[in-house]
Design a protein around this motif. Structure first.
Motif, PDB file in Angstrom:
ATOM      1  N   ASN A  83      -8.487  -1.280  -3.489  1.00  0.00           N
ATOM      2  CA  ASN A  83      -8.122  -2.029  -2.272  1.00  0.00           C
ATOM      3  C   ASN A  83      -6.627  -1.939  -2.021  1.00  0.00           C
ATOM      4  O   ASN A  83      -6.184  -1.770  -0.884  1.00  0.00           O
ATOM      5  N   GLU A  84      -5.836  -2.040  -3.091  1.00  0.00           N
ATOM      6  CA  GLU A  84      -4.381  -1.943  -2.951  1.00  0.00           C
ATOM      7  C   GLU A  84      -3.973  -0.533  -2.529  1.00  0.00           C
ATOM      8  O   GLU A  84      -3.096  -0.357  -1.682  1.00  0.00           O
ATOM      9  N   ILE A  85      -4.610   0.473  -3.093  1.00  0.00           N
ATOM     10  CA  ILE A  85      -4.300   1.858  -2.708  1.00  0.00           C
ATOM     11  C   ILE A  85      -4.616   2.065  -1.229  1.00  0.00           C
ATOM     12  O   ILE A  85      -3.833   2.674  -0.497  1.00  0.00           O
ATOM     13  N   ARG A  86      -5.759   1.542  -0.771  1.00  0.00           N
ATOM     14  CA  ARG A  86      -6.117   1.658   0.660  1.00  0.00           C
ATOM     15  C   ARG A  86      -5.103   0.924   1.530  1.00  0.00           C
ATOM     16  O   ARG A  86      -4.693   1.418   2.571  1.00  0.00           O
ATOM     17  N   ARG A  87      -4.695  -0.263   1.091  1.00  0.00           N
ATOM     18  CA  ARG A  87      -3.724  -1.043   1.861  1.00  0.00           C
ATOM     19  C   ARG A  87      -2.409  -0.264   1.974  1.00  0.00           C
ATOM     20  O   ARG A  87      -1.817  -0.187   3.044  1.00  0.00           O
ATOM     21  N   ARG A  88      -1.996   0.350   0.895  1.00  0.00           N
ATOM     22  CA  ARG A  88      -0.755   1.130   0.912  1.00  0.00           C
ATOM     23  C   ARG A  88      -0.856   2.336   1.828  1.00  0.00           C
ATOM     24  O   ARG A  88       0.115   2.701   2.475  1.00  0.00           O
ATOM     25  N   SER A  89      -2.024   2.969   1.845  1.00  0.00           N
ATOM     26  CA  SER A  89      -2.164   4.163   2.686  1.00  0.00           C
ATOM     27  C   SER A  89      -2.125   3.794   4.167  1.00  0.00           C
ATOM     28  O   SER A  89      -1.707   4.592   4.989  1.00  0.00           O
ATOM     29  N   ARG A  90      -2.540   2.574   4.484  1.00  0.00           N
ATOM     30  CA  ARG A  90      -2.456   2.120   5.884  1.00  0.00           C
ATOM     31  C   ARG A  90      -1.043   1.703   6.246  1.00  0.00           C
ATOM     32  O   ARG A  90      -0.606   1.858   7.370  1.00  0.00           O
ATOM     33  N   LYS A  91      -0.315   1.145   5.265  1.00  0.00           N
ATOM     34  CA  LYS A  91       1.031   0.639   5.530  1.00  0.00           C
ATOM     35  C   LYS A  91       1.918   0.980   4.338  1.00  0.00           C
ATOM     36  O   LYS A  91       2.063   0.186   3.422  1.00  0.00           O
ATOM     37  N   PRO A  92       2.517   2.181   4.329  1.00  0.00           N
ATOM     38  CA  PRO A  92       3.354   2.575   3.199  1.00  0.00           C
ATOM     39  C   PRO A  92       4.509   1.599   2.999  1.00  0.00           C
ATOM     40  O   PRO A  92       5.126   1.146   3.955  1.00  0.00           O
ATOM     41  N   ASN A  93       4.800   1.305   1.741  1.00  0.00           N
ATOM     42  CA  ASN A  93       5.858   0.367   1.380  1.00  0.00           C
ATOM     43  C   ASN A  93       6.934   1.142   0.623  1.00  0.00           C
ATOM     44  O   ASN A  93       6.682   1.659  -0.448  1.00  0.00           O
ATOM     45  N   MET A  94       8.124   1.206   1.172  1.00  0.00           N
ATOM     46  CA  MET A  94       9.191   1.983   0.553  1.00  0.00           C
ATOM     47  C   MET A  94       9.551   1.457  -0.828  1.00  0.00           C
ATOM     48  O   MET A  94       9.904   2.210  -1.713  1.00  0.00           O
ATOM     49  N   ASP A  95       9.445   0.115  -1.033  1.00  0.00           N
ATOM     50  CA  ASP A  95       9.746  -0.434  -2.350  1.00  0.00           C
ATOM     51  C   ASP A  95       8.789   0.129  -3.393  1.00  0.00           C
ATOM     52  O   ASP A  95       9.179   0.443  -4.509  1.00  0.00           O
TER      53      ASP A  95
END
Length: 198
Positions: A83-95
């Motif tokens: 779920n976290e990987i999917r969330r990141r792929s939708r909204k990349p986080n530079m941190d």
């Protein structure tokens, strides 16, 4: 079923917090290790590991001992991580990208053999190779990475990995074979050329 963790979980259903703490102590490091290796972010891995145990506690009244406890808890960890990987792929986080590039000091502790008798160059090469292997694992497709990490970190049998990943045992063997072949090829090329091939 002869699984002491199932017995502990049944005690948790009865409100036994000491049993719950025992489960946390037993699984916190392997769960954290698997999540960290999938995300390459120590802070996020810690947060998700905590969410895993919160979910285990909240679901304790619905828990049915139909499989090994480790299968159940690693399935929860895998799902929350994906779920976290999917969330990141939708909204990349530079941190998170920065954290992946430069893991923090409190990342997975690694044990090294006694370096006495080896020169600094050898030690540096060994450390660099281990870093390349970690990078190679992180670059694998999600299911291959999950399979190899469950096998390595969780010390889980193939049939349990199959349940966690929702596939057959032969599919798990295939995922592990492909992952290991990819890593072997990359390591061989790295050892011959000094360049890491993506």
């Amino acid at each position: 079923m002869d699984d002491p963790d199932v017995e502990l979980m049944l005690q948790v259903q009865q409100g036994d917090l000491v049993a719950f703490e025992s489960l946390i102590d037993r699984y916190k490091q392997p769960i954290y290790n698997m999540i960290f290796r999938m995300l390459r972010d120590a802070n996020e891995a810690e947060d998700i590991a905590q969410k895993v145990f919160i979910q285990v506690y909240k679901a304790s009244d619905r828990y049915k001992p139909t499989a090994q406890f480790s299968t159940w808890i690693f399935t929860i960890a895998r799902n929350l991580t994906l779920n976290e990987i999917r969330r990141r792929s939708r909204k990349p986080n530079m941190d998170s990208i920065d954290a992946a590039a430069e893991p923090e000091g409190d990342a997975i502790p690694r044990e090294y053999k006694d370096a006495r008798g080896r020169d600094a160059g050898e030690e540096t090469m060994q450390r660099e190779l281990l870093e390349r292997i970690d990078t190679g694992i992180a670059d694998l497709p999600d299911n291959q990475r999950a399979a190899i990490l469950l096998c390595k970190e969780g010390d889980i049998r193939y049939d349990e990995i199959a349940k966690i990943l929702g596939c057959s045992v032969s599919a798990v063997k295939s995922l592990l074979f492909r992952a290991r072949e990819t890593l072997k090829r990359r390591i061989k090329e790295y050892m011959q050329s000094g360049n890491w091939v993506e």
